[in-house]
Design a protein around this motif. Structure first.
Motif, PDB file in Angstrom:
ATOM      1  N   LEU A  41       4.699  -4.641  -0.442  1.00  0.00           N
ATOM      2  CA  LEU A  41       3.765  -3.890  -1.272  1.00  0.00           C
ATOM      3  C   LEU A  41       3.176  -2.720  -0.487  1.00  0.00           C
ATOM      4  O   LEU A  41       3.034  -1.612  -1.012  1.00  0.00           O
TER       5      LEU A  41
ATOM      6  N   GLU B  65       5.592  -0.030  -0.482  1.00  0.00           N
ATOM      7  CA  GLU B  65       5.676   0.619  -1.801  1.00  0.00           C
ATOM      8  C   GLU B  65       4.493   1.558  -2.014  1.00  0.00           C
ATOM      9  O   GLU B  65       4.641   2.662  -2.533  1.00  0.00           O
ATOM     10  N   LEU B  66       3.322   1.127  -1.581  1.00  0.00           N
ATOM     11  CA  LEU B  66       2.142   1.983  -1.719  1.00  0.00           C
ATOM     12  C   LEU B  66       2.323   3.261  -0.904  1.00  0.00           C
ATOM     13  O   LEU B  66       2.006   4.357  -1.366  1.00  0.00           O
TER      14      LEU B  66
ATOM     15  N   ASN C 179       4.941   5.410  -2.643  1.00  0.00           N
ATOM     16  CA  ASN C 179       4.408   6.032  -3.860  1.00  0.00           C
ATOM     17  C   ASN C 179       3.422   7.138  -3.539  1.00  0.00           C
ATOM     18  O   ASN C 179       3.455   8.184  -4.169  1.00  0.00           O
TER      19      ASN C 179
HETATM   20  C1  LIG Z   1       4.943   2.886  -7.633  1.00  0.00           C
HETATM   21  O1  LIG Z   1       5.412   3.812  -8.609  1.00  0.00           O
HETATM   22  C2  LIG Z   1       6.207   3.196  -9.625  1.00  0.00           C
HETATM   23  C3  LIG Z   1       6.753   4.296 -10.493  1.00  0.00           C
HETATM   24  O2  LIG Z   1       5.771   5.231 -10.801  1.00  0.00           O
HETATM   25  C4  LIG Z   1       5.352   2.192 -10.391  1.00  0.00           C
HETATM   26  O3  LIG Z   1       6.126   1.559 -11.391  1.00  0.00           O
HETATM   27  C5  LIG Z   1       4.811   1.152  -9.413  1.00  0.00           C
HETATM   28  O4  LIG Z   1       3.931   0.279 -10.084  1.00  0.00           O
HETATM   29  C6  LIG Z   1       4.080   1.816  -8.268  1.00  0.00           C
HETATM   30  N1  LIG Z   1       3.749   0.793  -7.294  1.00  0.00           N
HETATM   31  C7  LIG Z   1       2.535   0.636  -6.817  1.00  0.00           C
HETATM   32  C8  LIG Z   1       2.386  -0.452  -5.820  1.00  0.00           C
HETATM   33  O5  LIG Z   1       1.612   1.338  -7.127  1.00  0.00           O
END
Ligand SMILES: *[C@@H]1O[C@H](CO)[C@@H](O)[C@H](O)[C@H]1NC(C)=O
Ligand SMILES: *[C@@H]1O[C@H](CO)[C@@H](O)[C@H](O)[C@H]1NC(C)=O
Ligand SMILES: *[C@@H]1O[C@H](CO)[C@@H](O)[C@H](O)[C@H]1NC(C)=O
Ligand SMILES: *[C@@H]1O[C@H](CO)[C@@H](O)[C@H](O)[C@H]1NC(C)=O
Ligand SMILES: *[C@@H]1O[C@H](CO)[C@@H](O)[C@H](O)[C@H]1NC(C)=O
Ligand SMILES: *[C@@H]1O[C@H](CO)[C@@H](O)[C@H](O)[C@H]1NC(C)=O
Length: 408
Positions: A138, A141-142, A145
């Motif tokens: 996670l 991913e953060l 993103n």
């Molecule tokens: C990261 O971005 C994707 C696509 O916009 C989204 O579906 C996902 O929830 C996001 N992940 C986090 C951890 O914010």
């Protein structure tokens, strides 16, 4: 004349804006002789100006998350001028089931870190009750993103995953059982399995641009022919699972010795993805800096580094100085003298590098709760730079001097 003037002015402004806003780099990265280049037209040089973010200690979670939210930390990294993070992990996080079911909260509690739990809870509530491996995912991913937030101030932080050690904890010593293939905690097959797992897991994460196979090989089992055997296997395993990442290979004697490559190259089935890494600290040369004449010591040590690893640039490989750093209080004379030499050397060769370290303090290091890190660019509570004059000193190194196609 007038036209020439205004077009150079435009270029100048463009360069200033680009420099300020860290443009999105076309990923993945690859290599072109000694340079790391992007995936755009013609492959423009990308200079790695990274900072190490420790995530391999006893708590097995990225440091600092009890002090600040992940996105606040990534903003600070970007604001301090870094374009990349070298995130360290312990192998067993990916290979040892005893970590799979333990949550961050339980891991911190086991170490008695009651204050860290409270801070973590308020700063990163979405992470604290996840099992350690999911917490790692996670967090990645953060960071990934955040890098794509479409605002002018986009962060664009690239990430390099470094296998620092097998057993979670501070690294490194000759006899910690983690030093070389065949040591008690360094089974080559487990290592290959772990590298494959990491490479596979982050195959889809655009901003994961590189993987360091293993940090600071060392100890009595060190052996050059064994190095060739397993570094080749490790590199091939990573590439097979994730053809996008740069494969970053370290040498012997705590990442200080790649001299054996003078005569025998590492043979791989793929090209344009191999990067070598080395480490260099003031204490690598014990107290030489303080006791000797700094110019003499600098000359001698640089000559030594050239023989052990610097020659690889001439052989056409990028050399990533993946750890270097100093006590930022400015009170360690050995470090101060080393720093002057390092800055001149890194500028002369326009090297890619990763500063040790981001952390202003650790949850728990070597038995100490909340230990302060004087080599850290952030202060104890991770809210501001420890020493802005240090950041000013290193800022010229954060931009490329050569190999950039924007030449005026
Ligand atoms: C990261 O971005 C994707 C696509 O916009 C989204 O579906 C996902 O929830 C996001 N992940 C986090 C951890 O914010
Ligand atoms: C799993 O991790 C524990 C704790 O670090 C260690 O004692 C054990 O040897 C590891 N097991 C394997 C199979 O690596
Ligand atoms: C290195 O390992 C090879 C292969 O296992 C072995 O034949 C050789 O004796 C070792 N060399 C040293 C110096 O230990
Ligand atoms: C990794 O991602 C690439 C696309 O970037 C894809 O072609 C490849 O099949 C993936 N590899 C694995 C092992 O999943
Ligand atoms: C060169 O560096 C190595 C460490 O990599 C050290 O052991 C050796 O003493 C150095 N030699 C000189 C002449 O500085
Ligand atoms: C920052 O570093 C300089 C030396 O480069 C030192 O003189 C100064 O005291 C340091 N400041 C802090 C706040 O540590």
């Amino acid at each position: 004349m007038g036209l020439k003037f205004s077009s150079s002015l435009l270029l100048f402004i463009l360069a200033a804006v680009i420099h300020h806003h860290h443009p999105t780099t076309a990923l993945p990265l690859s290599t072109n002789s000694r340079w790391i280049v992007d995936n755009g037209n013609g492959g423009e040089r990308v200079k790695l100006s990274c900072v190490n973010w420790v995530s391999h200690l006893d708590a097995v979670v990225a440091e600092g998350l009890s002090k600040q939210p992940v996105d606040a930390i990534s903003n600070k990294i970007s604001a301090m001028g870094f374009n990349c993070v070298r995130l360290t992990y312990p192998l067993f996080l990916f290979t040892n089931d005893s970590f799979a079911s333990v949550t961050v909260r339980q891991s911190l509690r086991k170490l008695g870190l009651i204050e860290s739990i409270a801070g973590f809870q308020s700063n990163n509530p979405s992470i604290i009750d996840l099992p350690l491996l999911q917490a790692f995912q996670l967090e990645m991913e953060l960071l990934d993103n955040d890098s794509f937030v479409s605002s002018l101030d986009r962060n664009n932080i690239m990430m390099i995953l470094d296998n620092q050690i097998s057993t979670p904890g501070w690294c490194c010593s000759d006899f910690d059982g983690n030093g070389f293939f065949g040591d008690p905690y360094f089974n080559p097959d487990v290592w290959l399995k772990g590298l494959t797992k990491v490479a596979t897991m982050f195959n889809g994460s655009t901003n994961v641009v590189g993987m360091s196979l293993r940090n600071e090989l060392r100890g009595p089992r060190q052996n050059v022919s064994v190095w060739y055997r397993y570094m080749q296997k490790g590199a091939e395993a990573v590439h097979a699972a994730n053809p996008n990442v740069l494969v970053i290979v370290s040498g012997l004697s705590y990442d200080k010795d790649l001299s054996f490559l003078h005569t025998q190259p590492l043979t791989l089935t793929f090209s344009q993805k191999l990067v070598y890494e080395i480490h260099w600290y003031g204490f690598s040369n014990s107290e030489d800096w303080e006791t000797g004449n700094p110019n003499d010591v600098c000359g001698r040590v640089v000559e030594n580094i050239t023989a052990k690893s610097g020659f690889l640039l001439d052989q056409g490989y990028p050399l990533f100085v993946s750890e270097w750093g100093v006590d930022q209080r400015g009170t360690n004379e050995n470090d101060n003298r080393f720093l002057n030499c390092f800055l001149a050397w890194a500028a002369e060769y326009d090297l890619d590098w990763a500063l040790w370290t981001l952390a202003g303090s650790y949850y728990f290091r070597q038995g100490v709760v909340g230990m302060e890190e004087f080599y850290g660019v952030l202060n104890w509570d991770w809210c501001k730079p420890r020493n802005s004059s240090f950041l000013e000193k290193i800022s010229p190194l954060q931009s490329p001097f050569q190999g950039n196609k924007l030449e005026f």
